[in-house]
Design a protein around this motif. Structure first.
Motif, PDB file in Angstrom:
ATOM      1  N   ALA A   1       0.896  -1.124  -0.002  1.00 40.01           N
ATOM      2  CA  ALA A   1       0.052   0.091   0.011  1.00 40.01           C
ATOM      3  C   ALA A   1       0.822   1.237   0.041  1.00 40.01           C
ATOM      4  O   ALA A   1       2.074   1.140   0.434  1.00 40.01           O
ATOM      5  N   VAL A   2       0.354   2.182  -0.535  1.00 42.30           N
ATOM      6  CA  VAL A   2       1.231   3.447  -0.246  1.00 42.30           C
ATOM      7  C   VAL A   2       1.099   4.078   1.133  1.00 42.30           C
ATOM      8  O   VAL A   2       1.866   4.686   1.567  1.00 42.30           O
ATOM      9  N   GLY A   3      -0.409   3.900   1.378  1.00 41.15           N
ATOM     10  CA  GLY A   3      -0.897   4.597   3.026  1.00 41.15           C
ATOM     11  C   GLY A   3       0.243   3.587   3.778  1.00 41.15           C
ATOM     12  O   GLY A   3       0.300   2.474   3.642  1.00 41.15           O
TER      13      GLY A   3
ATOM     14  N   LEU B   1       0.996   3.347  -8.044  1.00 47.19           N
ATOM     15  CA  LEU B   1      -0.745   3.349  -8.135  1.00 47.19           C
ATOM     16  C   LEU B   1      -1.163   4.695  -8.310  1.00 47.19           C
ATOM     17  O   LEU B   1      -2.345   4.792  -8.226  1.00 47.19           O
TER      18      LEU B   1
ATOM     19  N   ARG C   1      -7.970   7.739   3.211  1.00 48.03           N
ATOM     20  CA  ARG C   1      -8.129   6.964   4.375  1.00 48.03           C
ATOM     21  C   ARG C   1      -9.563   7.114   5.281  1.00 48.03           C
ATOM     22  O   ARG C   1      -9.979   8.350   5.515  1.00 48.03           O
TER      23      ARG C   1
ATOM     24  N   HIS D   1     -12.875   0.291  -0.663  1.00 48.23           N
ATOM     25  CA  HIS D   1     -11.408   0.561  -0.730  1.00 48.23           C
ATOM     26  C   HIS D   1     -10.853   0.049  -1.706  1.00 48.23           C
ATOM     27  O   HIS D   1      -9.751  -1.041  -1.813  1.00 48.23           O
TER      28      HIS D   1
ATOM     29  N   MET E   1       2.013  -3.524  -7.044  1.00 53.51           N
ATOM     30  CA  MET E   1       1.844  -3.203  -5.929  1.00 53.51           C
ATOM     31  C   MET E   1       2.735  -4.519  -5.313  1.00 53.51           C
ATOM     32  O   MET E   1       3.379  -4.341  -4.392  1.00 53.51           O
TER      33      MET E   1
HETATM   34  C1  GLV Z   1      -4.309   2.038  -0.353  1.00 57.75           C
HETATM   35  O1  GLV Z   1      -5.241   2.584   0.280  1.00 57.75           O
HETATM   36  C2  GLV Z   1      -2.930   2.459  -0.235  1.00 57.75           C
HETATM   37  O2  GLV Z   1      -2.432   3.237   0.573  1.00 57.75           O
HETATM   38  O3  GLV Z   1      -2.276   1.812  -1.148  1.00 57.75           O
END
Ligand code: GLV
Length: 328
Positions: A76-78, A101, A240, A287, A299
């Motif tokens: 995830a990027v987050g 992403l 988020r 999501h 990813m």
């Molecule tokens: C998805 O929510 C992410 O953070 O990649």
């Protein structure tokens, strides 16, 4: 020499699992069970690395119980599921999956904006329920998207992708607010004007949330902020859960304080606030903003490549922290 042991905490693409198995002893979870914190801590025992998704929390308790752990790669990027300072203190490298992403997520932000403003899911439900008996002049009349003003809260890579789509594709006026201002070049490229959060909320026809979650960004949009927005405005959250006070939003939607909302993320997801489920002027998705086959594959591969790079070369590709000690 025996291979280092890692845990892949959720189901991922089998070919990515296979590539990991060439370097690591892998315990996987292709049944895709969602483990409790205690179960995750137990499964981490003996593992030097792990591949997680945003659903697995890596905190001081788990780290304390697993002093052998050296790296966790988030798919995830987050990374608000990581306590990065605790990981750094424990000598555990953290990585995420930026860039791969960005455009896909920006596409989805736009899709959600369009679905919300043009009442696409609401009208489909009406049709499927058999209520469509005649054409009417104001049937599901929504808000204009082209030429309207979009206010983007959070102007990182994804926010900029949305700004480009909005300005160049839809001729929108773009305003934004961010912790730091973009360079003049980037502002010009995105045709974006920096404004205060208050001005953004008061003037935008569509508000797009792309801020990372942190204690400071908790409830960035609550009752006072919703009260500033236009009654005709839409709100889209692809950032988020917790950025929006979902209870306050459900009230504002039910009262017609804003026109509509599009939400891909929720406080306490996968649970959704029951009051949100009762209102029709909200588009709800589970999501999935980054979910195209190509991007989710990229990813997963980047998360795997981070683990391989760290354990074989001592250097992850997209690390989130810097450690003093030796790498692997
Ligand atoms: C998805 O929510 C992410 O953070 O990649």
């Amino acid at each position: 020499m025996s291979k280092p042991s890692i845990l892949v905490a959720r189901a991922i693409f089998p070919e990515v699992l296979q590539s990991l198995a060439q370097v690591f002893e892998v315990e996987s979870n292709q049944a895709d069970e969602v483990w409790s914190a205690a179960e995750l801590t137990r499964r981490m025992q003996g593992k030097v690395g792990a591949l997680t998704t945003g659903s697995e929390r890596i905190d001081a308790m788990l780290l304390q119980a697993n002093p052998q752990l050296k790296m966790v790669a988030n798919m995830a990027v987050g990374f608000n599921n990581f306590d990065v300072p605790a990981m750094t203190a424990a000598g555990v490298l953290a990585s995420n999956t930026p860039d791969v992403l960005t455009e896909t997520t920006a596409d989805f932000g736009f899709a959600l904006l369009m679905a919300t403003a043009r009442r696409i899911t609401e009208s489909e439900h009406f049709l499927r329920a058999g209520h469509w008996t005649k054409w009417s002049y104001d049937m599901f009349a929504g808000a204009e998207v082209h030429g309207a003003t979009i206010g983007i809260l959070g102007m990182g890579r994804i926010g900029q992708g949305i700004a480009r789509r909005a300005a160049h594709g839809f001729g929108m006026n773009v305003t934004y607010n961010n912790r730091s201002r973009l360079s003049a070049d980037l502002e010009a490229e995105c045709k974006a004007r920096y404004v205060t959060k208050e001005e953004l909320l008061k003037t935008a026809d569509h508000v797009m949330l792309v801020v990372p979650y942190s204690a400071e960004s908790h409830h960035t949009i609550g009752a006072p902020e919703l009260a500033l927005m236009k009654r005709t405005a839409t709100l889209v959250n692809i950032a988020r859960g917790g950025i929006v006070d979902d209870a306050a939003l459900a009230k504002a939607l039910a009262a017609g304080q804003i026109a509509a909302a599009g939400l891909d993320v929720f406080e306490g997801e996968p649970k959704v606030h029951p009051e949100l489920l009762k209102v029709s002027n909200v588009v709800l998705t589970p999501h999935i903003a980054s979910s195209t086959v190509k991007t989710r594959r990229a990813m997963a591969q980047l998360a795997a490549d981070n683990l391989v790079a760290y354990f074989t070369k001592g250097q992850a590709l997209t690390p989130l922290n810097t450690l003093n000690g030796a790498a692997a």
